[in-house]
Write an enzyme that holds these catalytic residues in place. Sequence first.
Site, PDB file in Angstrom:
ATOM      1  N   TYR A  76      -2.123  -1.544  10.834  1.00 31.34           N
ATOM      2  CA  TYR A  76      -2.199  -1.722   9.376  1.00 31.34           C
ATOM      3  C   TYR A  76      -0.926  -1.177   8.717  1.00 31.34           C
ATOM      4  CZ  TYR A  76      -3.757  -1.421   4.539  1.00 31.34           C
ATOM      5  OH  TYR A  76      -3.847  -1.559   3.164  1.00 31.34           O
ATOM      6  N   SER A  79       0.874  -1.173   0.000  1.00 30.11           N
ATOM      7  CA  SER A  79       0.000   0.000   0.000  1.00 30.11           C
ATOM      8  C   SER A  79       0.908   1.219   0.000  1.00 30.11           C
ATOM      9  CB  SER A  79      -0.851   0.006   1.274  1.00 30.11           C
ATOM     10  OG  SER A  79      -1.430   1.269   1.492  1.00 30.11           O
TER      11      SER A  79
HETATM   12  N1  LIG Z   1      -8.736  -0.690  -0.981  1.00 33.01           N
HETATM   13  C1  LIG Z   1      -7.704   0.093  -0.742  1.00 33.01           C
HETATM   14  O1  LIG Z   1      -7.836   1.329  -0.610  1.00 33.01           O
HETATM   15  C2  LIG Z   1      -6.322  -0.492  -0.650  1.00 33.01           C
HETATM   16  C3  LIG Z   1      -5.228   0.391  -0.751  1.00 33.01           C
HETATM   17  C4  LIG Z   1      -3.947  -0.124  -0.657  1.00 33.01           C
HETATM   18  C5  LIG Z   1      -3.751  -1.481  -0.481  1.00 33.01           C
HETATM   19  N2  LIG Z   1      -4.831  -2.304  -0.391  1.00 33.01           N
HETATM   20  C6  LIG Z   1      -4.580  -3.740  -0.188  1.00 33.01           C
HETATM   21  O2  LIG Z   1      -5.167  -4.473  -1.242  1.00 33.01           O
HETATM   22  C7  LIG Z   1      -5.468  -5.787  -0.790  1.00 33.01           C
HETATM   23  C8  LIG Z   1      -6.862  -6.176  -1.260  1.00 33.01           C
HETATM   24  O3  LIG Z   1      -7.812  -5.293  -0.694  1.00 33.01           O
HETATM   25  P1  LIG Z   1      -9.124  -4.824  -1.477  1.00 33.01           P
HETATM   26  O4  LIG Z   1      -9.042  -3.355  -1.604  1.00 33.01           O
HETATM   27  O5  LIG Z   1      -9.368  -5.625  -2.693  1.00 33.01           O
HETATM   28  O6  LIG Z   1     -10.225  -5.126  -0.330  1.00 33.01           O
HETATM   29  P2  LIG Z   1     -11.382  -6.227  -0.224  1.00 33.01           P
HETATM   30  O7  LIG Z   1     -12.347  -6.071  -1.347  1.00 33.01           O
HETATM   31  O8  LIG Z   1     -11.868  -6.112   1.173  1.00 33.01           O
HETATM   32  O9  LIG Z   1     -10.629  -7.623  -0.446  1.00 33.01           O
HETATM   33  C9  LIG Z   1      -9.858  -8.221   0.552  1.00 33.01           C
HETATM   34  C10 LIG Z   1      -9.736  -9.683   0.233  1.00 33.01           C
HETATM   35  O10 LIG Z   1      -8.880 -10.311   1.207  1.00 33.01           O
HETATM   36  C11 LIG Z   1      -9.536 -11.472   1.656  1.00 33.01           C
HETATM   37  N3  LIG Z   1      -9.048 -11.940   2.955  1.00 33.01           N
HETATM   38  C12 LIG Z   1      -9.057 -11.324   4.152  1.00 33.01           C
HETATM   39  N4  LIG Z   1      -8.544 -12.133   5.090  1.00 33.01           N
HETATM   40  C13 LIG Z   1      -8.203 -13.299   4.475  1.00 33.01           C
HETATM   41  C14 LIG Z   1      -7.639 -14.513   4.881  1.00 33.01           C
HETATM   42  N5  LIG Z   1      -7.316 -14.753   6.160  1.00 33.01           N
HETATM   43  N6  LIG Z   1      -7.386 -15.472   3.949  1.00 33.01           N
HETATM   44  C15 LIG Z   1      -7.722 -15.279   2.659  1.00 33.01           C
HETATM   45  N7  LIG Z   1      -8.299 -14.162   2.209  1.00 33.01           N
HETATM   46  C16 LIG Z   1      -8.538 -13.183   3.099  1.00 33.01           C
HETATM   47  C17 LIG Z   1     -11.010 -11.115   1.677  1.00 33.01           C
HETATM   48  O11 LIG Z   1     -11.793 -12.287   1.770  1.00 33.01           O
HETATM   49  P3  LIG Z   1     -13.266 -12.299   2.421  1.00 33.01           P
HETATM   50  O12 LIG Z   1     -14.211 -11.924   1.312  1.00 33.01           O
HETATM   51  O13 LIG Z   1     -13.446 -13.710   2.869  1.00 33.01           O
HETATM   52  O14 LIG Z   1     -13.281 -11.309   3.548  1.00 33.01           O
HETATM   53  C18 LIG Z   1     -11.084 -10.421   0.319  1.00 33.01           C
HETATM   54  O15 LIG Z   1     -11.135 -11.359  -0.715  1.00 33.01           O
HETATM   55  C19 LIG Z   1      -5.275  -5.782   0.734  1.00 33.01           C
HETATM   56  O16 LIG Z   1      -4.039  -6.393   1.052  1.00 33.01           O
HETATM   57  C20 LIG Z   1      -5.219  -4.298   1.069  1.00 33.01           C
HETATM   58  O17 LIG Z   1      -4.454  -4.033   2.227  1.00 33.01           O
HETATM   59  C21 LIG Z   1      -6.116  -1.846  -0.475  1.00 33.01           C
END
Ligand SMILES: NC(=O)c1ccc[n+]([C@@H]2O[C@H](COP(=O)([O-])OP(=O)(O)OC[C@H]3O[C@@H](n4cnc5c(N)ncnc54)[C@H](OP(=O)(O)O)[C@@H]3O)[C@@H](O)[C@H]2O)c1
Length: 285
Positions: A152, A138
């Site tokens: 985080y 991130s």
């Molecule tokens: N959105 C942002 O602004 C942002 C910015 C920078 C970085 N990121 C990073 O991008 C990545 C993906 O996030 P996203 O934005 O796509 O959010 P998201 O839509 O909430 O997706 C998160 C994913 O991680 C899964 N997950 C959580 N805990 C898990 C576990 N123990 N084992 C396997 N899967 C698990 C969730 O599964 P469930 O459906 O089962 O909960 C979901 O599929 C994360 O690492 C986040 O830190 C996000």
Amino acid sequence: MAKVAVVTGSSSGIGYETSLLLARNQIKTYATMRNMSKSDGIIKIASEENLQLDVAQLDVNDDLSVNKAIDKIVKDNDRIDILVNNAGYDLFGPLEESSLEEIKQQFETNFFGVIRTTKAVIPTMRKQGNGTIINVSSVGGKVGLLPFLTAYHASKFAIEGFTESLRQELDDFNINIILIEPGYVSSSFLDNSKSAKGFDSNKSPYAKKVQQVFQGFESITAYSSHPSKVAQTILDVLNSPNPELRNPVGKDADSIFKARAELSDKEMEQWARETYMDKKGFIRQ
Ligand SMILES: NC(=O)c1ccc[n+]([C@@H]2O[C@H](COP(=O)([O-])OP(=O)(O)OC[C@H]3O[C@@H](n4cnc5c(N)ncnc54)[C@H](OP(=O)(O)O)[C@@H]3O)[C@@H](O)[C@H]2O)c1
């Protein structure tokens, strides 16, 4: 022979879009998720488009689940070319009111989850003499931008140090490890955010500042990227002969990194504070 990719956290957001994009680009993709009841949508699209995409159960917190999924993929394909470590969430709350258990859980998923899957694929990549591991960090893995996200930020900073060191450890085996550093992405991330159980907005001495940060989110999220933009960056990295270690995604991420390069620590802190106090957003004019 098609390359084989494994993507964690493919039930929504960045993981979902990345799995589909890789499969649409002739990469045999395993869209893994911890909860298989969320797989119907991606299976339907894969079937309609005749994609080489399979779903597999994989909870990054669970040794058995990770090893079972990776062993099966290796058994069926004899290789893994790409691992995208994407699964993650954020713990929101004042440190004082967050339990050690909640903080350990944050690291269990965001940091140890990455280590678990990475360790599971390295022997295969080393033996086959190549591989790419993509760690979705991130912009908050480089800059501690916001208060109440201490665990985080720390988990993402940890990923960055882990990645820098491991790159040097694995370069002789032609295994490349890359960081993706998105700014705010319009996924289900905020909905899936966990709040520290010890935080009570009616009683907490931090309540006023938490409120200011929440209000600031509006301007912070104004320059959000769609998850497909992160997926496209991942595909671009995979198609590049010599990708960069760090790959920011989004206007806000570019602006934050530019500021970080230009400002002193104190100036940077002041600028970050202004974004949630004055709701200016992370875009510098
Ligand atoms: N959105 C942002 O602004 C942002 C910015 C920078 C970085 N990121 C990073 O991008 C990545 C993906 O996030 P996203 O934005 O796509 O959010 P998201 O839509 O909430 O997706 C998160 C994913 O991680 C899964 N997950 C959580 N805990 C898990 C576990 N123990 N084992 C396997 N899967 C698990 C969730 O599964 P469930 O459906 O089962 O909960 C979901 O599929 C994360 O690492 C986040 O830190 C996000």
